[in-house]
Design a protein around this motif. Structure first.
Motif, PDB file in Angstrom:
ATOM      1  N   GLY A 124      33.473-173.593 -63.308  1.00 28.96           N
ATOM      2  CA  GLY A 124      32.048-173.541 -63.581  1.00 28.96           C
ATOM      3  C   GLY A 124      31.727-173.845 -65.030  1.00 28.96           C
ATOM      4  O   GLY A 124      30.797-174.602 -65.328  1.00 28.96           O
ATOM      5  N   LEU A 125      32.499-173.275 -65.958  1.00 32.13           N
ATOM      6  CA  LEU A 125      32.257-173.511 -67.380  1.00 32.13           C
ATOM      7  C   LEU A 125      32.537-174.955 -67.774  1.00 32.13           C
ATOM      8  O   LEU A 125      31.881-175.507 -68.661  1.00 32.13           O
ATOM      9  N   ALA A 126      33.527-175.557 -67.124  1.00 28.56           N
ATOM     10  CA  ALA A 126      33.876-176.938 -67.432  1.00 28.56           C
ATOM     11  C   ALA A 126      32.975-177.939 -66.719  1.00 28.56           C
ATOM     12  O   ALA A 126      33.086-179.146 -66.954  1.00 28.56           O
ATOM     13  N   SER A 127      32.087-177.421 -65.875  1.00 27.24           N
ATOM     14  CA  SER A 127      31.196-178.289 -65.086  1.00 27.24           C
ATOM     15  C   SER A 127      31.979-179.361 -64.355  1.00 27.24           C
ATOM     16  O   SER A 127      31.633-180.556 -64.371  1.00 27.24           O
ATOM     17  N   VAL A 128      33.080-178.934 -63.742  1.00 25.44           N
ATOM     18  CA  VAL A 128      33.928-179.869 -63.003  1.00 25.44           C
ATOM     19  C   VAL A 128      33.156-180.420 -61.809  1.00 25.44           C
ATOM     20  O   VAL A 128      32.616-179.664 -61.001  1.00 25.44           O
ATOM     21  N   LYS A 129      33.105-181.735 -61.717  1.00 29.79           N
ATOM     22  CA  LYS A 129      32.409-182.392 -60.618  1.00 29.79           C
ATOM     23  C   LYS A 129      33.391-183.287 -59.877  1.00 29.79           C
ATOM     24  O   LYS A 129      33.873-184.278 -60.418  1.00 29.79           O
ATOM     25  N   LEU A 130      33.689-182.914 -58.659  1.00 30.03           N
ATOM     26  CA  LEU A 130      34.610-183.667 -57.833  1.00 30.03           C
ATOM     27  C   LEU A 130      33.833-184.458 -56.790  1.00 30.03           C
ATOM     28  O   LEU A 130      32.691-184.140 -56.469  1.00 30.03           O
ATOM     29  N   ALA A 131      34.453-185.498 -56.271  1.00 28.62           N
ATOM     30  CA  ALA A 131      33.836-186.318 -55.225  1.00 28.62           C
ATOM     31  C   ALA A 131      34.839-186.485 -54.093  1.00 28.62           C
ATOM     32  O   ALA A 131      36.002-186.821 -54.332  1.00 28.62           O
ATOM     33  N   VAL A 132      34.384-186.243 -52.890  1.00 18.80           N
ATOM     34  CA  VAL A 132      35.226-186.369 -51.709  1.00 18.80           C
ATOM     35  C   VAL A 132      34.588-187.377 -50.759  1.00 18.80           C
ATOM     36  O   VAL A 132      33.420-187.229 -50.382  1.00 18.80           O
ATOM     37  N   SER A 133      35.343-188.402 -50.373  1.00 17.57           N
ATOM     38  CA  SER A 133      34.837-189.415 -49.460  1.00 17.57           C
ATOM     39  C   SER A 133      34.757-188.859 -48.049  1.00 17.57           C
ATOM     40  O   SER A 133      35.314-187.793 -47.735  1.00 17.57           O
ATOM     41  N   ALA A 134      34.078-189.590 -47.166  1.00 10.64           N
ATOM     42  CA  ALA A 134      33.931-189.146 -45.779  1.00 10.64           C
ATOM     43  C   ALA A 134      35.295-189.040 -45.092  1.00 10.64           C
ATOM     44  O   ALA A 134      35.552-188.101 -44.332  1.00 10.64           O
ATOM     45  N   ALA A 135      36.176-189.993 -45.373  1.00 14.61           N
ATOM     46  CA  ALA A 135      37.508-189.968 -44.758  1.00 14.61           C
ATOM     47  C   ALA A 135      38.310-188.770 -45.257  1.00 14.61           C
ATOM     48  O   ALA A 135      38.971-188.072 -44.472  1.00 14.61           O
ATOM     49  N   MET A 136      38.259-188.514 -46.556  1.00 19.82           N
ATOM     50  CA  MET A 136      38.980-187.378 -47.119  1.00 19.82           C
ATOM     51  C   MET A 136      38.383-186.051 -46.657  1.00 19.82           C
ATOM     52  O   MET A 136      39.098-185.065 -46.496  1.00 19.82           O
ATOM     53  N   GLU A 137      37.076-186.042 -46.448  1.00 21.83           N
ATOM     54  CA  GLU A 137      36.426-184.818 -45.976  1.00 21.83           C
ATOM     55  C   GLU A 137      37.012-184.377 -44.639  1.00 21.83           C
ATOM     56  O   GLU A 137      37.300-183.189 -44.430  1.00 21.83           O
ATOM     57  N   ARG A 138      37.183-185.334 -43.719  1.00 23.22           N
ATOM     58  CA  ARG A 138      37.734-185.001 -42.402  1.00 23.22           C
ATOM     59  C   ARG A 138      39.175-184.505 -42.510  1.00 23.22           C
ATOM     60  O   ARG A 138      39.595-183.636 -41.749  1.00 23.22           O
ATOM     61  N   ARG A 139      39.917-185.059 -43.456  1.00 23.02           N
ATOM     62  CA  ARG A 139      41.319-184.652 -43.606  1.00 23.02           C
ATOM     63  C   ARG A 139      41.455-183.327 -44.344  1.00 23.02           C
ATOM     64  O   ARG A 139      42.303-182.501 -44.006  1.00 23.02           O
ATOM     65  N   LEU A 140      40.630-183.134 -45.371  1.00 22.10           N
ATOM     66  CA  LEU A 140      40.768-181.946 -46.212  1.00 22.10           C
ATOM     67  C   LEU A 140      40.058-180.727 -45.644  1.00 22.10           C
ATOM     68  O   LEU A 140      40.436-179.594 -45.967  1.00 22.10           O
ATOM     69  N   GLY A 141      39.039-180.924 -44.825  1.00 24.71           N
ATOM     70  CA  GLY A 141      38.223-179.819 -44.350  1.00 24.71           C
ATOM     71  C   GLY A 141      39.006-178.654 -43.762  1.00 24.71           C
ATOM     72  O   GLY A 141      38.844-177.499 -44.203  1.00 24.71           O
ATOM     73  N   PRO A 142      39.882-178.889 -42.766  1.00 24.36           N
ATOM     74  CA  PRO A 142      40.630-177.764 -42.192  1.00 24.36           C
ATOM     75  C   PRO A 142      41.518-177.054 -43.204  1.00 24.36           C
ATOM     76  O   PRO A 142      41.627-175.815 -43.186  1.00 24.36           O
ATOM     77  N   ALA A 143      42.170-177.823 -44.089  1.00 24.80           N
ATOM     78  CA  ALA A 143      43.054-177.203 -45.083  1.00 24.80           C
ATOM     79  C   ALA A 143      42.263-176.387 -46.089  1.00 24.80           C
ATOM     80  O   ALA A 143      42.669-175.269 -46.456  1.00 24.80           O
ATOM     81  N   ILE A 144      41.133-176.924 -46.541  1.00 23.88           N
ATOM     82  CA  ILE A 144      40.280-176.190 -47.473  1.00 23.88           C
ATOM     83  C   ILE A 144      39.800-174.892 -46.833  1.00 23.88           C
ATOM     84  O   ILE A 144      39.804-173.819 -47.451  1.00 23.88           O
ATOM     85  N   GLY A 145      39.396-174.974 -45.567  1.00 24.52           N
ATOM     86  CA  GLY A 145      38.952-173.780 -44.861  1.00 24.52           C
ATOM     87  C   GLY A 145      40.065-172.755 -44.721  1.00 24.52           C
ATOM     88  O   GLY A 145      39.847-171.555 -44.931  1.00 24.52           O
ATOM     89  N   ALA A 146      41.276-173.219 -44.379  1.00 23.64           N
ATOM     90  CA  ALA A 146      42.403-172.299 -44.198  1.00 23.64           C
ATOM     91  C   ALA A 146      42.755-171.594 -45.501  1.00 23.64           C
ATOM     92  O   ALA A 146      42.995-170.380 -45.521  1.00 23.64           O
ATOM     93  N   ILE A 147      42.781-172.334 -46.604  1.00 24.14           N
ATOM     94  CA  ILE A 147      43.086-171.721 -47.900  1.00 24.14           C
ATOM     95  C   ILE A 147      42.009-170.706 -48.275  1.00 24.14           C
ATOM     96  O   ILE A 147      42.298-169.613 -48.768  1.00 24.14           O
ATOM     97  N   THR A 148      40.752-171.065 -48.030  1.00 28.41           N
ATOM     98  CA  THR A 148      39.652-170.135 -48.298  1.00 28.41           C
ATOM     99  C   THR A 148      39.815-168.861 -47.484  1.00 28.41           C
ATOM    100  O   THR A 148      39.579-167.745 -47.982  1.00 28.41           O
ATOM    101  N   GLY A 149      40.225-169.015 -46.229  1.00 29.37           N
ATOM    102  CA  GLY A 149      40.426-167.847 -45.376  1.00 29.37           C
ATOM    103  C   GLY A 149      41.533-166.937 -45.877  1.00 29.37           C
ATOM    104  O   GLY A 149      41.395-165.711 -45.853  1.00 29.37           O
ATOM    105  N   VAL A 150      42.640-167.525 -46.325  1.00 35.09           N
ATOM    106  CA  VAL A 150      43.747-166.722 -46.854  1.00 35.09           C
ATOM    107  C   VAL A 150      43.308-165.973 -48.109  1.00 35.09           C
ATOM    108  O   VAL A 150      43.604-164.782 -48.273  1.00 35.09           O
TER     109      VAL A 150
END
Length: 256
Positions: A124-150
């Motif tokens: 937040g302090l570094a104002s990090v701004k990332l960009a995720v493409s539509a293809a990467m969104e489909r691939r990363l979504g489940p993993a991001i969710g799983a890590i968030t859950g853990v």
């Protein structure tokens, strides 16, 4: 959980006042910037109780404020169709994390919470701004969710890495706030079921969480009022700086 019930049923008004003030502050942060209620509440309440006891106390106010945030926007069916892989990953990660981390020492959970707060604050302090493409969104979504859950199962905080991921999807402001409300609502329900399954949130004790609902709602209304009157950049900097100090406190306490 018995310690939490004892704390809330005690005749010491100081403890109850502190808990109410924590939820007013946490609700104000959420009302002002759209997130932060669990992060602030878990962090401050962990000074009075274990992180999992704090997570149990958070269930009711977190659920209602997230539903409020979700329902305040337009029809969210489009977001649900888009984000369901991540949301499914959140549920799976929360339940799997509960099984894997059932015997994690409270000090380890506090240290994990501290690390999550530090990472979130630095981004937040570094104002990090990332960009995720539509293809990467489909691939990363489940993993991001799983890590968030853990992370949620271990610490009760469900902002990392879900919020940075959502911010990277290029959603407009209203859609982003509603997407966070959707993700937080699913995370809250999954965490509540996980705590019940682990015996850390018996239904007889879950009612104690209601005590925090009114202060949280009052704080959220206050935060929405402040948002229209404060410099949002200054507010976010102060918020993330506070989280950084709080996270450092938990990590230092673990190694001290």
């Amino acid at each position: 959980m018995e310690n939490l019930i004892t704390l809330l049923s005690s005749s010491n008004p100081r403890h109850l006042l502190l808990i109410c003030l924590v939820f007013v502050l946490a609700g104000a942060v959420k009302g002002a910037i759209g997130l932060g209620l669990p992060t602030v509440a878990i962090g401050l309440l962990s000074l009075l109780m274990t992180p999992m006891e704090a997570a149990a106390l958070l269930i009711v106010p977190s659920f209602f404020t997230n539903v409020w945030q979700l329902a305040a926007g337009p029809d969210f069916s489009g977001l649900l169709r888009r984000l369901w892989p991540m949301l499914l990953g959140v549920c799976a990660g929360t339940f799997a994390g509960g099984l894997l981390l059932a015997r994690v020492h409270a000090d380890w959970a506090a240290a994990g919470l501290g690390l999550a707060l530090i990472v979130y604050a630095l981004m937040g302090l570094a104002s990090v701004k990332l960009a995720v493409s539509a293809a990467m969104e489909r691939r990363l979504g489940p993993a991001i969710g799983a890590i968030t859950g853990v992370v949620s199962a271990a610490t009760g905080v469900f902002t990392i890495p879900a919020v940075p991921f959502l911010q990277a999807l290029g959603l407009d402001k209203d859609d982003l706030v509603q997407a966070m409300g959707l993700a937080f609502t699913v995370s809250t329900v999954a965490l509540a079921l996980n705590l019940v399954a682990a015996g850390a949130l018996p239904w007889s004790g879950a009612e104690t969480s209601i005590i925090a609902l009114l202060p949280a709602l009052a704080g959220m209304a206050l935060g929405q009022w402040l948002r229209s009157r404060m410099n949002p950049v200054l507010f976010r900097r102060c918020f993330f700086a506070g989280l950084l100090l709080l996270g450092a406190h938990f990590v230092w306490s673990y190694f001290a």
